[in-house]
Design an enzyme around this catalytic site. Structure first.
Site, PDB file in Angstrom:
ATOM      1  CD  GLU A 125      -3.401  -4.377   8.962  1.00 52.38           C
ATOM      2  OE1 GLU A 125      -3.592  -4.823  10.111  1.00 52.38           O
ATOM      3  OE2 GLU A 125      -2.877  -3.280   8.753  1.00 52.38           O
ATOM      4  CG  ASN A 170      -7.263  -9.676   5.027  1.00 55.54           C
ATOM      5  OD1 ASN A 170      -6.884  -9.895   6.159  1.00 55.54           O
ATOM      6  ND2 ASN A 170      -7.005  -8.534   4.397  1.00 55.54           N
ATOM      7  CE  LYS A 223     -10.764  -3.441   3.307  1.00 56.43           C
ATOM      8  NZ  LYS A 223      -9.568  -3.816   2.539  1.00 56.43           N
ATOM      9  CB  ALA A 274      -1.323  -2.100  -3.360  1.00 55.04           C
ATOM     10  CD1 TRP A 334      -3.288  -0.971   1.278  1.00 56.05           C
ATOM     11  CD2 TRP A 334      -3.132   0.873   0.027  1.00 56.05           C
ATOM     12  NE1 TRP A 334      -4.541  -0.705   0.751  1.00 56.05           N
ATOM     13  CE2 TRP A 334      -4.471   0.426  -0.015  1.00 56.05           C
ATOM     14  CE3 TRP A 334      -2.791   2.014  -0.692  1.00 56.05           C
ATOM     15  CZ2 TRP A 334      -5.469   1.072  -0.740  1.00 56.05           C
ATOM     16  CZ3 TRP A 334      -3.781   2.672  -1.422  1.00 56.05           C
ATOM     17  CH2 TRP A 334      -5.098   2.199  -1.433  1.00 56.05           C
ATOM     18  CE  LYS A 355      -7.633   0.077   3.200  1.00 55.40           C
ATOM     19  NZ  LYS A 355      -6.327   0.561   2.779  1.00 55.40           N
TER      20      LYS A 355
END
Length: 331
Positions: free
Chosen positions: A284, A259, A194, A143, A15, A109
């Site tokens: 994350e 994720n 999310k 990204a 990112w 995030k």
């Protein structure tokens, strides 16, 4: 005529690399802090980040690269933090330069585990930064697609609309479209939540559930997100906007989603430790699950998906049995 503010990117991951790429299109110079000194020297010599988005080539004349966070903070007026939330406190502990006069935007995030706060609240509570000097950069945007220069969308949230516009103008480009929001807390919680639903989607895929179930899972996910965020910060918002639903969908379905990849490995039988070792990247959502579950003990929102993922990752329950029960709770 107002002088152009100076920008710094804090972080060395994908990112951070994507944001540095966007800023370099619009600015003559940016500061870029990353703790990995070898990566700093590699970029200076070879013009690309050796560890993340290595296809992105930088004009190194536009970069003030440093492995000293204080040098980057002292240089800039606008700081963009793109460090995994689990490591943010450790990096901030290195600061000797004041953040008081800085405008801080989070591209993180997750929740800061030491304080159980989203990043904006952490900077406000721990560093006394006023909310009008705090903003959020969120998606839907991967990204990897920025690196490929595919059309991407960002949402910039800040209590001070002028500062949001300044950030938006300096990130926008031919393939980057940017919109402004005043929902700082809601968009930041959505960006955290999310990732949890993406892990759930990955687990479902790893267990062999098909597209029909995935669609039901995502439909329930956005409604669960709405209930959670409303408990945390009640204001008028459209949960179907791109910053919420769009970001959820791209994270839940994309092949670029770390994720989802992490969840997929858990569904296939990997332990948490082995999945993290094989990925060699931070998911994350793993940390977000514990934070969201703990926070919700106070808020009391109905969150069967978060509860299911928590029981698998932190209580060691068998994914197949947990998801079999979850299927009866979704509609």
């Amino acid at each position: 005529m107002n002088e152009q503010p100076k920008f710094a990117v804090i972080g060395g991951g994908s990112w951070a690399t994507a944001i540095a790429k966007m800023l370099c299109v619009n600015l003559p110079e940016i500061a870029w802090y990353m703790r990995n000194t070898d990566a700093v020297e590699h970029i200076k010599t070879h013009k690309h980040n050796p560890n993340y988005l290595s296809s992105v080539e930088f004009d190194v004349k536009k970069l003030r690269l440093t492995s000293d966070i204080n040098e980057a903070v002292a240089y800039a007026d606008y700081l963009i933090f793109a460090i995994p939330s689990a490591f943010l406190s450790a990096e901030l502990s290195k600061l000797t330069v004041s953040l008081k006069s800085k405008v801080i935007f989070s591209a993180i995030k997750g929740i800061v585990p030491e304080t159980f706060l989203i990043v904006g609240e952490h900077f406000h509570n721990e560093f006394d930064i006023p909310y009008e000097n705090i903003g959020v950069i969120t998606g839907p945007c991967h990204a990897e697609e920025v690196a490929l220069e595919r059309l991407s969308y960002l949402t910039i949230a800040c209590g001070d609309e002028k500062k949001a516009k300044i950030m938006a103008e300096n990130l926008a480009g031919n393939y980057i479209k940017v919109k402004i929001s005043d929902d700082i807390i809601g968009t930041e919680y959505a960006a955290m939540l999310k990732n949890i639903y993406a892990i759930a989607a990955g687990i479902a895929h790893g267990l062999g559930y098909g597209d029909n179930f995935q669609s039901v899972l995502m439909s329930n996910g956005i409604r669960e997100m709405k209930k959670f965020i409303r408990k945390v910060h009640k204001m008028k918002r459209n949960i179907n906007d791109s910053a919420y639903l769009g970001d959820l969908l791209v994270t839940g379905y994309s092949v670029f989603s770390r994720n989802r990849m992490f969840g997929n490995m858990i569904g296939k039988g990997y332990t948490v430790k082995s999945a993290m070792m094989e990925m060699s990247m931070v998911a994350e959502g793993y940390y977000a699950v514990k934070s969201a579950y703990t926070l919700n003990q106070e808020y009391g929102a109905k969150t069967p998906i978060i509860d299911a993922v928590y029981s698998i990752l932190y209580e060691g329950k068998e994914a197949r049995k947990v998801f079999k029960k979850l299927t009866d709770k979704l509609d």
